[in-house]
Design an enzyme around this catalytic site. Structure first.
Site, short mmCIF file in Angstrom:
data_model
loop_
_atom_site.label_atom_id
_atom_site.label_comp_id
_atom_site.label_asym_id
_atom_site.label_seq_id
_atom_site.Cartn_x
_atom_site.Cartn_y
_atom_site.Cartn_z
CG ASN A 1 -4.94 -13.49 -30.14
OD1 ASN A 1 -6.04 -13.81 -29.67
ND2 ASN A 1 -4.27 -12.43 -29.72
CE LYS B 1 -5.52 -9.56 -31.72
NZ LYS B 1 -4.95 -8.29 -32.10
CG HIS C 1 -2.32 -9.54 -26.85
ND1 HIS C 1 -2.78 -8.31 -27.23
CD2 HIS C 1 -2.04 -10.22 -27.99
CE1 HIS C 1 -2.79 -8.25 -28.56
NE2 HIS C 1 -2.35 -9.39 -29.05
CD GLU D 1 -5.53 -6.58 -28.96
OE1 GLU D 1 -6.14 -7.63 -28.67
OE2 GLU D 1 -5.13 -6.33 -30.12
CD GLU E 1 1.27 -10.03 -30.74
OE1 GLU E 1 0.89 -10.78 -31.65
OE2 GLU E 1 0.50 -9.50 -29.94
N GLY F 1 -2.93 -4.89 -35.90
CA GLY F 1 -4.21 -4.49 -36.48
C GLY F 1 -4.14 -3.22 -37.32
CB SER G 1 0.07 -6.22 -39.83
OG SER G 1 -0.76 -5.27 -39.18
P1 13P Z 1 -3.02 -8.57 -36.16
O1 13P Z 1 -2.46 -9.78 -36.88
O2 13P Z 1 -4.48 -8.36 -36.41
O3 13P Z 1 -2.19 -7.35 -36.43
O4 13P Z 1 -2.92 -8.87 -34.59
C1 13P Z 1 -1.71 -9.30 -34.06
C2 13P Z 1 -1.93 -9.76 -32.68
O5 13P Z 1 -2.20 -8.97 -31.79
C3 13P Z 1 -1.83 -11.20 -32.41
O6 13P Z 1 -1.81 -11.45 -31.05
#
Ligand code: 13P
Length: 263
Positions: free
Chosen positions: A9, A11, A96, A98, A168, A174, A214
């Site tokens: 992903n 983003k 997601h 976010e 997640e 992150g 992560s």
């Molecule tokens: P990270 O791997 O940067 O923690 O992000 C995870 C994520 O949101 C994947 O969709």
């Protein structure tokens, strides 16, 4: 046996040239591994370039990070499932955290998108997960169950098996703070128990549940070897072909080990 699925992903990262370079490097790093399914999920603007750079490589698929549920019309700024299919996209990440936190997406909106994706033969990757506050308050199961029940409402059995769930935990995204393999396994096993209620035992046993938050090359193998963890949804570590490939290869090794054990 469930085939492991590892998705990158990106983003809101990666311009076209970077995307093409990534694909070239990734294909080289992966060689001909097919033990794990690989999905690249670029921003919309880089999708055509990724598809072109893949050059028909069937073992790497393309996903999108979001879509709208209507087929077409006056929805400025939105993208439909058919538009994504038209670009050879196979998967779409929905709900997601976010999108939920920054853009106000609700489970009901996620549900409409899941149905629209299925209708267009796009496979949804539906994200669920609790915040730190919810975990500390002992609400993990309640939160996950609610997100699954509302987000997957009204799906038929076949649609369930074509859906991927991504667990997640919001506090692990992150932050460099991944869930321990045991914490993740506990949540995944719970998710599968809810799926058994929503569909049936055989169907729930076939649904793939990815872990996200992560994931890095050095923790991937331990996570992936848990019985209910069927792959990873990778953010930060997916921006670099080398580290993403190492995560894919960790999943592939685990899949090959499982095969050896069962034969
Ligand atoms: P990270 O791997 O940067 O923690 O992000 C995870 C994520 O949101 C994947 O969709």
């Amino acid at each position: 046996m469930r085939k492991k699925i590892v998705a990158a992903n990106w983003k809101m990262n990666m311009l076209q040239v970077e995307a093409a370079e990534f694909v070239r490097d990734l294909l080289q790093e992966l060689g001909d591994q097919t033990a794990a399914e690989v999905v690249i999920v670029p921003p919309f603007t880089a999708i055509p370039r990724v598809v072109e750079a893949l050059g028909g490589a069937e073992h790497v698929k393309v996903g999108a990070q979001n879509m709208y549920w209507e087929r077409s019309g006056a929805y400025t700024g939105e993208i439909s499932a058919a538009m994504l299919r038209n670009l050879f996209v196979r998967y779409v990440v929905l709900g997601h955290s976010e999108r939920r936190q920054l853009f106000g997406e609700t489970d009901e909106m996620v549900n409409r998108k899941v149905h629209a994706a299925q209708d267009a033969t796009l496979r949804p990757i539906v994200c669920v997960g609790e915040t730190l506050k919810q975990r500390d308050a002992g609400q993990v199961e309640e939160v996950l169950e609610g997100q699954l029940r509302r987000g997957l409402a009204g799906l038929e059995t076949k649609a369930f098996t074509e859906t991927v769930i991504a667990y997640e935990p919001v506090w692990a995204i992150g932050t460099g703070r991944n869930a321990t393999p045991a914490q993740a396994q506990e949540a995944h096993a719970f998710i599968r128990s809810v799926l058994r209620e929503l569909a049936d035992d055989a169907t729930a046993a076939r649904i793939r549940i990815q872990y996200g938050g992560s994931v890095k090359p050095d923790n991937a193998r331990a996570l992936m070897s848990q019985p209910d963890i069927d792959g990873a949804l990778v953010g930060g570590a997916s921006l670099e072909a080398r580290s993403f490939a190492q995560i894919v290869l960790a999943a592939a090794e685990d899949a090959l080990d499982e095969e050896r054990l069962s034969s």
